[in-house]
Design a protein around this motif. Structure first.
Motif, PDB file in Angstrom:
ATOM      1  N   LEU A 172      13.935  10.820  -6.505  1.00  0.00           N
ATOM      2  CA  LEU A 172      13.057  11.045  -7.657  1.00  0.00           C
ATOM      3  C   LEU A 172      11.658  11.488  -7.245  1.00  0.00           C
ATOM      4  N   LYS A 173      11.266  11.160  -6.034  1.00  0.00           N
ATOM      5  CA  LYS A 173       9.934  11.558  -5.581  1.00  0.00           C
ATOM      6  C   LYS A 173       9.835  13.083  -5.573  1.00  0.00           C
ATOM      7  N   GLY A 174       8.799  13.581  -6.229  1.00  0.00           N
ATOM      8  CA  GLY A 174       8.590  15.020  -6.322  1.00  0.00           C
ATOM      9  C   GLY A 174       9.296  15.671  -7.496  1.00  0.00           C
ATOM     10  N   LYS A 175      10.024  14.892  -8.286  1.00  0.00           N
ATOM     11  CA  LYS A 175      10.773  15.453  -9.410  1.00  0.00           C
ATOM     12  C   LYS A 175      10.034  15.249 -10.731  1.00  0.00           C
ATOM     13  N   LYS A 176      10.517  15.939 -11.770  1.00  0.00           N
ATOM     14  CA  LYS A 176       9.935  15.868 -13.112  1.00  0.00           C
ATOM     15  C   LYS A 176      10.873  15.064 -14.008  1.00  0.00           C
ATOM     16  N   ILE A 177      10.385  13.927 -14.492  1.00  0.00           N
ATOM     17  CA  ILE A 177      11.199  13.023 -15.293  1.00  0.00           C
ATOM     18  C   ILE A 177      10.559  12.830 -16.669  1.00  0.00           C
ATOM     19  N   ALA A 178      11.336  13.048 -17.696  1.00  0.00           N
ATOM     20  CA  ALA A 178      10.838  12.942 -19.071  1.00  0.00           C
ATOM     21  C   ALA A 178      10.875  11.504 -19.573  1.00  0.00           C
ATOM     22  N   THR A 179       9.901  11.175 -20.394  1.00  0.00           N
ATOM     23  CA  THR A 179       9.916   9.945 -21.190  1.00  0.00           C
ATOM     24  C   THR A 179       9.547  10.346 -22.617  1.00  0.00           C
ATOM     25  N   PRO A 180       9.851   9.514 -23.615  1.00  0.00           N
ATOM     26  CA  PRO A 180       9.622   9.926 -25.003  1.00  0.00           C
ATOM     27  C   PRO A 180       8.167  10.147 -25.394  1.00  0.00           C
ATOM     28  N   GLN A 181       7.251   9.359 -24.827  1.00  0.00           N
ATOM     29  CA  GLN A 181       5.858   9.465 -25.269  1.00  0.00           C
ATOM     30  C   GLN A 181       4.952   8.704 -24.318  1.00  0.00           C
ATOM     31  N   LEU A 182       3.738   9.189 -24.125  1.00  0.00           N
ATOM     32  CA  LEU A 182       2.771   8.483 -23.302  1.00  0.00           C
ATOM     33  C   LEU A 182       2.594   7.058 -23.825  1.00  0.00           C
ATOM     34  N   GLY A 183       2.834   6.085 -22.967  1.00  0.00           N
ATOM     35  CA  GLY A 183       2.618   4.698 -23.333  1.00  0.00           C
ATOM     36  C   GLY A 183       3.736   4.044 -24.096  1.00  0.00           C
ATOM     37  N   ASN A 184       4.834   4.772 -24.384  1.00  0.00           N
ATOM     38  CA  ASN A 184       5.910   4.089 -25.107  1.00  0.00           C
ATOM     39  C   ASN A 184       6.696   3.223 -24.120  1.00  0.00           C
ATOM     40  N   THR A 185       7.645   2.459 -24.618  1.00  0.00           N
ATOM     41  CA  THR A 185       8.347   1.478 -23.803  1.00  0.00           C
ATOM     42  C   THR A 185       8.992   2.094 -22.576  1.00  0.00           C
ATOM     43  N   GLN A 186       9.730   3.185 -22.756  1.00  0.00           N
ATOM     44  CA  GLN A 186      10.404   3.806 -21.615  1.00  0.00           C
ATOM     45  C   GLN A 186       9.402   4.454 -20.657  1.00  0.00           C
ATOM     46  N   ASP A 187       8.306   4.974 -21.191  1.00  0.00           N
ATOM     47  CA  ASP A 187       7.283   5.594 -20.351  1.00  0.00           C
ATOM     48  C   ASP A 187       6.702   4.573 -19.386  1.00  0.00           C
ATOM     49  N   VAL A 188       6.356   3.409 -19.882  1.00  0.00           N
ATOM     50  CA  VAL A 188       5.771   2.382 -19.038  1.00  0.00           C
ATOM     51  C   VAL A 188       6.824   1.828 -18.077  1.00  0.00           C
ATOM     52  N   ALA A 189       8.056   1.728 -18.540  1.00  0.00           N
ATOM     53  CA  ALA A 189       9.127   1.263 -17.662  1.00  0.00           C
ATOM     54  C   ALA A 189       9.243   2.170 -16.449  1.00  0.00           C
ATOM     55  N   LEU A 190       9.203   3.468 -16.684  1.00  0.00           N
ATOM     56  CA  LEU A 190       9.276   4.412 -15.573  1.00  0.00           C
ATOM     57  C   LEU A 190       8.040   4.310 -14.689  1.00  0.00           C
ATOM     58  N   LEU A 191       6.854   4.261 -15.299  1.00  0.00           N
ATOM     59  CA  LEU A 191       5.628   4.168 -14.517  1.00  0.00           C
ATOM     60  C   LEU A 191       5.627   2.929 -13.624  1.00  0.00           C
ATOM     61  N   HIS A 192       6.090   1.828 -14.171  1.00  0.00           N
ATOM     62  CA  HIS A 192       6.106   0.601 -13.393  1.00  0.00           C
ATOM     63  C   HIS A 192       7.155   0.679 -12.276  1.00  0.00           C
ATOM     64  N   TRP A 193       8.302   1.244 -12.590  1.00  0.00           N
ATOM     65  CA  TRP A 193       9.336   1.396 -11.560  1.00  0.00           C
ATOM     66  C   TRP A 193       8.801   2.257 -10.416  1.00  0.00           C
ATOM     67  N   ILE A 194       8.087   3.326 -10.763  1.00  0.00           N
ATOM     68  CA  ILE A 194       7.498   4.201  -9.749  1.00  0.00           C
ATOM     69  C   ILE A 194       6.541   3.412  -8.864  1.00  0.00           C
ATOM     70  N   ALA A 195       5.689   2.582  -9.490  1.00  0.00           N
ATOM     71  CA  ALA A 195       4.738   1.781  -8.730  1.00  0.00           C
ATOM     72  C   ALA A 195       5.455   0.822  -7.793  1.00  0.00           C
ATOM     73  N   GLU A 196       6.589   0.293  -8.239  1.00  0.00           N
ATOM     74  CA  GLU A 196       7.361  -0.620  -7.402  1.00  0.00           C
ATOM     75  C   GLU A 196       7.904   0.057  -6.152  1.00  0.00           C
ATOM     76  N   GLN A 197       8.060   1.362  -6.223  1.00  0.00           N
ATOM     77  CA  GLN A 197       8.535   2.102  -5.053  1.00  0.00           C
ATOM     78  C   GLN A 197       7.406   2.405  -4.083  1.00  0.00           C
ATOM     79  N   GLY A 198       6.168   2.082  -4.470  1.00  0.00           N
ATOM     80  CA  GLY A 198       5.017   2.389  -3.631  1.00  0.00           C
ATOM     81  C   GLY A 198       4.484   3.791  -3.854  1.00  0.00           C
ATOM     82  N   TRP A 199       4.972   4.466  -4.885  1.00  0.00           N
ATOM     83  CA  TRP A 199       4.511   5.813  -5.198  1.00  0.00           C
ATOM     84  C   TRP A 199       3.348   5.731  -6.195  1.00  0.00           C
ATOM     85  N   ARG A 200       2.613   6.821  -6.316  1.00  0.00           N
ATOM     86  CA  ARG A 200       1.461   6.840  -7.209  1.00  0.00           C
ATOM     87  C   ARG A 200       1.602   7.915  -8.282  1.00  0.00           C
TER      88      ARG A 200
END
Length: 368
Positions: free
Chosen positions: A152-180
């Motif tokens: 997933l690093k370097g890829k483009k991943i869609a979420t429904p909306q800035l700040g919606n439930t799935q958007d934050v889920a993805l952002l947090h998962w990304i942070a857990e991987q150590g990515w920014r």
């Protein structure tokens, strides 16, 4: 921190952060539509304390308890001569505003708008009175470009909306991987592309995105277009369960018409029992209701996998809501909210007791 806890964080984080965005993006109540499905009421049926109950829900599979309950007359049966007026919504803030305005009395809705609505009103507008569904969210990707989670690093991943439930889920998962990733712009080690669910399939087909972290049936629509499921969000939650839909009620209506609220809950509990005992028939009923509401039924290749990923249950899974809120605070997306009193599960537990079933827990967030 376990993998489950981060995800718990995610859902509320996203949800709670999303409210200001949703408020500006969608006029409250602007997308309400009357549900043409009507259950017949016997002329001699006894009315409860209200002649009518106004309910709201989304034309989504995750709201199938309401779809099927209305379609099959299971809710109306418990209400007797008290008629149902049903309206559908396409956004949580619209449904919350309808509840605040008295346009609906009871609603099926996601956890995020429930929390947002409660906190925005300082705990005065609603109560969560039951669960309805769990699950139904997946990370789906283009198998040609993404074969593992590391890809997933370097890829483009869609979420429904800035700040919606799935958007934050993805952002947090990304942070857990150590990515920014910059949360606002979506730019970083993974490009988070905010795209409406109805547009996401076109974006995927055009190659504009490599995948999406989305709810059903959007996830299964992408799979029908050649995507593959890389991660089912339920896999990273305790017991593989997290609240996706619960039932809320206006505090005023609950106080003035407790018998009507209890009747709706009886109908919901019996509908969920019927859905779980008759999954194929229930799936067809929900799809028939969706066709009436949208003019188009879901094809089997979308309907079947989407339906299988959703669990219908009465437990509101209150501990997941509590964890989500705490995680939203720790992420800096929400000031610490006072959620004490957001639940009133006494009417539901009364119904469950009558059915010979155990009570459900409010995780310490019940009425004072």
């Amino acid at each position: 921190m376990s993998a489950a806890r981060p995800l718990t964080v995610l859902r509320t984080v996203a949800a709670l952060a999303a409210l200001p965005l949703l408020l500006t993006a969608c006029g409250y109540g602007s997308d309400a539509e009357d549900d043409p499905t009507r259950a017949e009421v016997a002329a001699d049926a006894k009315k409860l304390s209200a002649s009518e109950v106004k309910i709201g829900y989304f034309p989504n599979l995750t709201h199938a308890t309401a779809l099927v309950g209305v379609q099959e007359g299971l809710l109306q049966k418990e209400l007797g001569g008290t008629t149902i007026k049903a309206s559908t919504f396409n956004a949580g803030p619209s449904e919350i505003e309808a509840l605040n305005a008295g346009s609906i009395d009871i609603g099926w809705i996601g956890p995020s708008p429930s929390v947002n609505g409660y906190t925005k009103s300082a705990g005065k507008n609603l109560r969560i009175i039951s669960g309805s569904a769990s699950g139904g969210v997946k990370l789906v990707v283009n198998p040609a470009t993404v074969k593992t989670l590391d890809d997933l690093k370097g890829k483009k991943i869609a979420t429904p909306q800035l700040g919606n439930t799935q958007d934050v889920a993805l952002l947090h998962w990304i942070a857990e991987q150590g990515w920014r990733v910059d949360a606002q712009s979506g730019k970083g080690d993974v490009s988070v592309v905010r795209t409406e669910n109805k547009i996401t399939p076109d974006a995927y087909r055009s190659g504009s995105v490599d995948g999406a972290w989305v709810p059903e049936p959007t996830a299964s629509k992408l799979v029908a277009d050649g995507a593959k499921v890389l991660l089912d969000e339920s896999e990273i939650w305790p017991d593989k369960k997290f609240v996706i839909t619960n039932i809320i009620v206006s505090q005023t209506f609950l106080k003035e018409h407790p018998d009507v609220v209890e009747a709706v809950l009886r109908g919901s509990v019996k509908t969920n029992a019927w859905i779980n005992a008759n999954p194929d028939e229930a799936k067809a009923s929900a799809n028939k209701a969706l066709e009436k509401l949208s003019g188009k039924a879901l094809p089997a290749e979308v309907l079947d996998p989407a339906w299988e990923s959703i669990t219908f249950l009465d437990d509101p899974l209150a501990s997941t809501l509590d964890a989500q809120a705490a995680h939203a605070v720790s992420a800096g997306l929400l000031e610490k909210p006072d959620l004490k009193g957001i639940y009133d599960l006494e009417p539901l537990n009364k119904v469950l007791e009558a059915e010979g079933r155990p009570a459900v827990d409010d995780a310490g967030l019940g009425v004072r």
